[in-house]
Design an enzyme around this catalytic site. Structure first.
Site, PDB file in Angstrom:
ATOM      1  N   GLY A 130       0.835  -1.219  -0.042  1.00  0.00           N
ATOM      2  CA  GLY A 130      -0.147   0.103  -0.119  1.00  0.00           C
ATOM      3  C   GLY A 130       0.733   1.113   0.018  1.00  0.00           C
ATOM      4  O   GLY A 130       1.893   1.290  -0.613  1.00  0.00           O
ATOM      5  N   CYS A 149       1.873   2.917   2.603  1.00  0.00           N
ATOM      6  CA  CYS A 149       3.160   2.670   3.543  1.00  0.00           C
ATOM      7  C   CYS A 149       4.409   2.546   2.990  1.00  0.00           C
ATOM      8  O   CYS A 149       5.450   3.315   2.972  1.00  0.00           O
ATOM      9  CB  CYS A 149       2.975   1.984   4.887  1.00  0.00           C
ATOM     10  SG  CYS A 149       4.166   1.792   5.740  1.00  0.00           S
ATOM     11  N   ILE A 208       3.593  15.812   6.689  1.00  0.00           N
ATOM     12  CA  ILE A 208       4.140  15.306   5.715  1.00  0.00           C
ATOM     13  C   ILE A 208       4.861  16.445   4.956  1.00  0.00           C
ATOM     14  O   ILE A 208       6.040  16.288   4.716  1.00  0.00           O
ATOM     15  CB  ILE A 208       3.291  14.635   4.820  1.00  0.00           C
ATOM     16  CG1 ILE A 208       2.644  13.388   4.959  1.00  0.00           C
ATOM     17  CG2 ILE A 208       3.743  14.513   3.283  1.00  0.00           C
ATOM     18  CD1 ILE A 208       1.552  12.730   4.499  1.00  0.00           C
ATOM     19  N   GLU A 257       2.419  27.763   5.828  1.00  0.00           N
ATOM     20  CA  GLU A 257       1.370  26.838   6.969  1.00  0.00           C
ATOM     21  C   GLU A 257       0.147  28.214   6.837  1.00  0.00           C
ATOM     22  O   GLU A 257       0.637  29.148   7.486  1.00  0.00           O
ATOM     23  CB  GLU A 257       1.838  26.310   7.884  1.00  0.00           C
ATOM     24  CG  GLU A 257       0.872  26.005   9.093  1.00  0.00           C
ATOM     25  CD  GLU A 257      -0.205  25.268   8.710  1.00  0.00           C
ATOM     26  OE1 GLU A 257       0.236  23.975   8.148  1.00  0.00           O
ATOM     27  OE2 GLU A 257      -1.336  25.432   8.821  1.00  0.00           O
ATOM     28  N   ALA A 280       0.605   4.230   9.860  1.00  0.00           N
ATOM     29  CA  ALA A 280       0.738   3.045   9.639  1.00  0.00           C
ATOM     30  C   ALA A 280       0.415   2.019  10.830  1.00  0.00           C
ATOM     31  O   ALA A 280      -0.154   1.177  10.755  1.00  0.00           O
ATOM     32  CB  ALA A 280       2.135   2.837   8.987  1.00  0.00           C
ATOM     33  N   HIS A 338      23.553   3.737  30.435  1.00  0.00           N
ATOM     34  CA  HIS A 338      24.200   5.008  30.372  1.00  0.00           C
ATOM     35  C   HIS A 338      25.354   4.667  29.407  1.00  0.00           C
ATOM     36  O   HIS A 338      25.845   3.685  29.711  1.00  0.00           O
ATOM     37  CB  HIS A 338      24.767   5.669  31.496  1.00  0.00           C
ATOM     38  CG  HIS A 338      25.869   6.877  31.572  1.00  0.00           C
ATOM     39  ND1 HIS A 338      24.997   7.960  31.386  1.00  0.00           N
ATOM     40  CD2 HIS A 338      26.971   6.787  31.792  1.00  0.00           C
ATOM     41  CE1 HIS A 338      26.043   8.759  31.100  1.00  0.00           C
ATOM     42  NE2 HIS A 338      27.182   7.975  31.373  1.00  0.00           N
TER      43      HIS A 338
HETATM   44  P1  FAD Z   1      -2.755   2.028   2.507  1.00  0.00           P
HETATM   45  O1  FAD Z   1      -1.222   1.930   2.865  1.00  0.00           O
HETATM   46  O2  FAD Z   1      -3.202   3.312   1.614  1.00  0.00           O
HETATM   47  O3  FAD Z   1      -3.240   0.715   1.552  1.00  0.00           O
HETATM   48  C1  FAD Z   1      -4.304   0.617   0.753  1.00  0.00           C
HETATM   49  C2  FAD Z   1      -4.287  -0.532  -0.359  1.00  0.00           C
HETATM   50  O4  FAD Z   1      -5.568  -0.693  -0.683  1.00  0.00           O
HETATM   51  C3  FAD Z   1      -3.554   0.322  -1.747  1.00  0.00           C
HETATM   52  O5  FAD Z   1      -2.457  -0.582  -1.852  1.00  0.00           O
HETATM   53  C4  FAD Z   1      -4.621   0.166  -2.644  1.00  0.00           C
HETATM   54  O6  FAD Z   1      -4.032   0.107  -3.771  1.00  0.00           O
HETATM   55  C5  FAD Z   1      -5.550  -0.859  -2.055  1.00  0.00           C
HETATM   56  N1  FAD Z   1      -6.971  -0.645  -2.655  1.00  0.00           N
HETATM   57  C6  FAD Z   1      -7.666   0.272  -2.339  1.00  0.00           C
HETATM   58  N2  FAD Z   1      -9.095   0.204  -3.241  1.00  0.00           N
HETATM   59  C7  FAD Z   1      -8.732  -0.924  -3.387  1.00  0.00           C
HETATM   60  C8  FAD Z   1      -9.883  -1.779  -4.140  1.00  0.00           C
HETATM   61  N3  FAD Z   1     -11.266  -1.545  -4.210  1.00  0.00           N
HETATM   62  N4  FAD Z   1      -9.535  -3.134  -4.501  1.00  0.00           N
HETATM   63  C9  FAD Z   1      -8.194  -3.642  -4.294  1.00  0.00           C
HETATM   64  N5  FAD Z   1      -7.215  -2.922  -3.708  1.00  0.00           N
HETATM   65  C10 FAD Z   1      -7.653  -1.576  -3.255  1.00  0.00           C
HETATM   66  N6  FAD Z   1       2.729   6.517   8.736  1.00  0.00           N
HETATM   67  C11 FAD Z   1       3.337   6.363   9.693  1.00  0.00           C
HETATM   68  O7  FAD Z   1       2.925   5.663  10.628  1.00  0.00           O
HETATM   69  N7  FAD Z   1       4.961   6.758   9.723  1.00  0.00           N
HETATM   70  C12 FAD Z   1       5.217   7.392   8.887  1.00  0.00           C
HETATM   71  O8  FAD Z   1       6.597   7.588   8.652  1.00  0.00           O
HETATM   72  C13 FAD Z   1       4.455   7.722   7.686  1.00  0.00           C
HETATM   73  N8  FAD Z   1       5.123   8.480   6.586  1.00  0.00           N
HETATM   74  C14 FAD Z   1       4.159   8.721   5.533  1.00  0.00           C
HETATM   75  C15 FAD Z   1       4.865   9.519   4.562  1.00  0.00           C
HETATM   76  C16 FAD Z   1       4.140   9.863   3.478  1.00  0.00           C
HETATM   77  C17 FAD Z   1       4.654  10.651   2.360  1.00  0.00           C
HETATM   78  C18 FAD Z   1       2.733   9.327   3.466  1.00  0.00           C
HETATM   79  C19 FAD Z   1       1.768   9.984   2.392  1.00  0.00           C
HETATM   80  C20 FAD Z   1       2.106   8.524   4.380  1.00  0.00           C
HETATM   81  C21 FAD Z   1       2.874   8.427   5.514  1.00  0.00           C
HETATM   82  N9  FAD Z   1       2.357   7.644   6.821  1.00  0.00           N
HETATM   83  C22 FAD Z   1       3.275   7.223   7.809  1.00  0.00           C
HETATM   84  C23 FAD Z   1       1.061   7.167   6.801  1.00  0.00           C
HETATM   85  C24 FAD Z   1       0.914   5.737   6.244  1.00  0.00           C
HETATM   86  O9  FAD Z   1       1.349   5.658   4.998  1.00  0.00           O
HETATM   87  C25 FAD Z   1      -0.706   5.369   6.104  1.00  0.00           C
HETATM   88  O10 FAD Z   1      -1.277   5.714   7.324  1.00  0.00           O
HETATM   89  C26 FAD Z   1      -0.911   4.008   6.152  1.00  0.00           C
HETATM   90  O11 FAD Z   1      -0.357   3.271   4.712  1.00  0.00           O
HETATM   91  C27 FAD Z   1      -2.279   3.376   5.930  1.00  0.00           C
HETATM   92  O12 FAD Z   1      -2.603   1.966   5.626  1.00  0.00           O
HETATM   93  P2  FAD Z   1      -3.905   1.422   5.107  1.00  0.00           P
HETATM   94  O13 FAD Z   1      -3.602  -0.028   5.257  1.00  0.00           O
HETATM   95  O14 FAD Z   1      -4.760   2.115   5.730  1.00  0.00           O
HETATM   96  O15 FAD Z   1      -3.845   1.868   3.766  1.00  0.00           O
END
Ligand code: FAD
Length: 477
Positions: free
Chosen positions: A38, A40, A183, A202, A332, A456
């Site tokens: 996804g 992450c 971000i 901001e 994540a 330490h």
């Molecule tokens: P996602 O990771 O978005 O995964 C969802 C998946 O579902 C995707 O692969 C998509 O293709 C699939 N999908 C959607 N609809 C369908 C469908 N109908 N059929 C089949 N597949 C589908 N979080 C942290 O904790 N630490 C960090 O350092 C951090 N850094 C980040 C940096 C950036 C630049 C960004 C944008 C985000 C960051 N995050 C971070 C946030 C983190 O990436 C998300 O909170 C996390 O990925 C959410 O996980 P999720 O499983 O909900 O969804």
């Protein structure tokens, strides 16, 4: 017969939910239309931290003399090599997730998942074939994608989303970043260290204007931005972005959040830049899943509504991760924790998630990490609260490392001594917050934290020192 659990999405929410469901004996199918892991793994946490790893090394090289190293040449970032390393890390991790899914005998289907009717999902592959996937329990983890600003939408070349910023072939000379949230701030430090001239805008009156982030952390971070010549402008919003040859002309107006008439009449400010990176939020991936076919309830912004057991309004349908919206954190590790709970409840348990003990981590330089209540939140909740801070500069290891910026603050209840919140800015704060999270989750007091022996010289001593201070017996100051 085993229960059939279907999971849509393989981000940190979906793949963790799938594994937990399989561990509990379910017959599990996961469906992914994009890349395993996804946002992450492919467009979020991992690629951004790969870039941060390089940025951190470059920053240290910039201070080489301080550490007794004479460099012949000025080191510079090689974006092609950074991107190659990024792909290699992603590839390694993706392989790991596939192996885990196989180990747990989870069926992995590629394609777009759509709910056809209650208890039936259809998967459309790229070749247009349909596959029926019946389910007893459905876990929705479709995640989110970057939100654009309609008056200057993403074009992938000059006006960038976070996805684009993680795939650049060249480091831009200048970059305006719109949005000083998590971000936007992370990218400000990364691109500045890689050599871009960064300006962060901001609309609120401080960077990281999040209720969970202690104001003191924002102030320290603003100071660190100044040190690195990252230009930040608060209480302003970007009105227009116009193409001017190869560069962009960005016009800033007063922020809609300003209160006084004088502030509202601020004259416009014009900036010239190579790239604009828009980091103003995310939108839910809820279209095309067929949620309407089962009457699944969304809030007025389109995020799925679920309770703390991840139950939606439809029985046997659970939702986790980013698709629950910003009020649930959009991190994540939150998605993974929700995944555990959704899987367990889909298989007959009654678990809930305590969102108050979910840590927030922000990978700036220095890092910011917090868990629990800020002082003002504690007071509003009726606690007789006190807060005690220790500067990183007072800790031997911080001096050894040459990373002395920042502080750790413990918010505690004056009567019981119970720890209510911990807010840190400093080197490795995102690792150090684990101890505070455990302390909070287990209801520890500052006395128990002070009694715990901390090795330490380590940065973790900052927590023990703050605990000593909360007991009115500081050791080192
Ligand atoms: P996602 O990771 O978005 O995964 C969802 C998946 O579902 C995707 O692969 C998509 O293709 C699939 N999908 C959607 N609809 C369908 C469908 N109908 N059929 C089949 N597949 C589908 N979080 C942290 O904790 N630490 C960090 O350092 C951090 N850094 C980040 C940096 C950036 C630049 C960004 C944008 C985000 C960051 N995050 C971070 C946030 C983190 O990436 C998300 O909170 C996390 O990925 C959410 O996980 P999720 O499983 O909900 O969804």
């Amino acid at each position: 017969m085993s229960k059939q659990i279907t999971v849509i999405g393989t981000g940190p929410g979906g793949y963790v939910a799938a594994i937990r469901a399989a561990q509990l004996g379910a017959d599990v199918t996961v469906i992914e239309r994009g890349d395993v892991g996804g946002t992450c793994l492919n467009r979020g946490c991992i690629p951004s931290k790969v870039m941060k790893a390089t940025a951190d090394i470059l920053e240290k090289f910039g201070r080489a003399r301080e550490y007794g190293i004479a460099l012949e040449e000025t080191p510079r970032a090689d974006m092609k090599a950074i991107m190659a390393r990024k792909q290699s890390v992603i590839g390694h991790q993706a392989k790991g997730i596939h192996q885990l899914l196989r180990k747990h005998k989870i069926r992995y289907l590629e394609g777009q998942a759509t709910i056809e009717k209650p208890n039936l999902v259809i998967v459309k592959s790229e070749e247009g074939n349909d596959l029926d996937v019946p389910y007893d329990g459905l876990i929705l983890a479709p995640g989110s994608r970057p939100l654009d600003i309609p008056s200057f939408p993403f074009d992938g070349k000059s006006i960038l989303s976070s996805d684009d910023a993680l795939s650049l072939e060249k480091i831009p000379e200048s970059m305006v970043i719109v949005g000083g949230g998590v971000i936007g701030c992370e990218f400000s430090f990364i691109f500045s260290s890689l050599g871009a001239n960064v300006t962060l805008i901001e609309a609120m009156s401080r960077i990281l204007p999040l209720p969970t982030v202690d104001e003191a952390c924002s102030r320290v971070l603003e100071r660190e931005m100044k040190k690195r010549r990252i230009n930040f402008i608060v209480s302003r919003s970007v009105n227009t972005v116009e193409y001017e040859g190869k560069s962009l002309r960005v016009t800033l107006g007063p922020s809609p959040f300003l209160k006084t008439p004088e502030e509202k009449e601020k004259p416009p400010l014009i900036l010239e830049t190579d790239k604009v990176l828009v980091c103003v939020g995310r939108r839910p991936n809820t279209e095309g899943i067929g949620l309407e076919k089962i009457g699944l309830e969304l809030d007025n912004k389109g995020w799925i509504i679920a309770d703390t057991g991840m139950r939606t309004n439809v029985s046997d349908v659970y939702a986790i991760g980013d698709v629950l919206g910003p009020e649930k954190g959009m991190l994540a590790h939150t998605a993974s924790a929700e995944g555990h709970i959704a899987a367990e409840n889909a298989l007959g348990k009654h678990e809930t998630l305590d969102y108050e003990v979910v840590p927030s981590t922000i990978f700036t330089t220095p890092e910011v990490a917090c868990v629990g209540l800020t002082t003002s939140q504690a007071l509003t909740k009726g606690h007789e609260a006190r807060s005690d801070s220790v500067l990183f500069r007072n800790i031997g290891k911080a001096q050894v490392m040459g990373d002395i910026a920042g502080q750790a603050k413990i918010v505690s209840d004056t009567q019981s001594g119970k720890i209510l919140g911990v807010h840190m800015i400093g080197a490795h704060a995102t690792d150090l917050i684990a101890e505070a999270t455990l302390a909070l989750q287990r209801g520890c007091t500052v006395a128990q934290l002070a009694d715990t022996i901390h090795a330490h010289p380590t940065l973790s001593e900052v927590m023990q020192e703050a605990a000593f201070k909360a007991l009115d017996r500081p050791l080192h100051g």
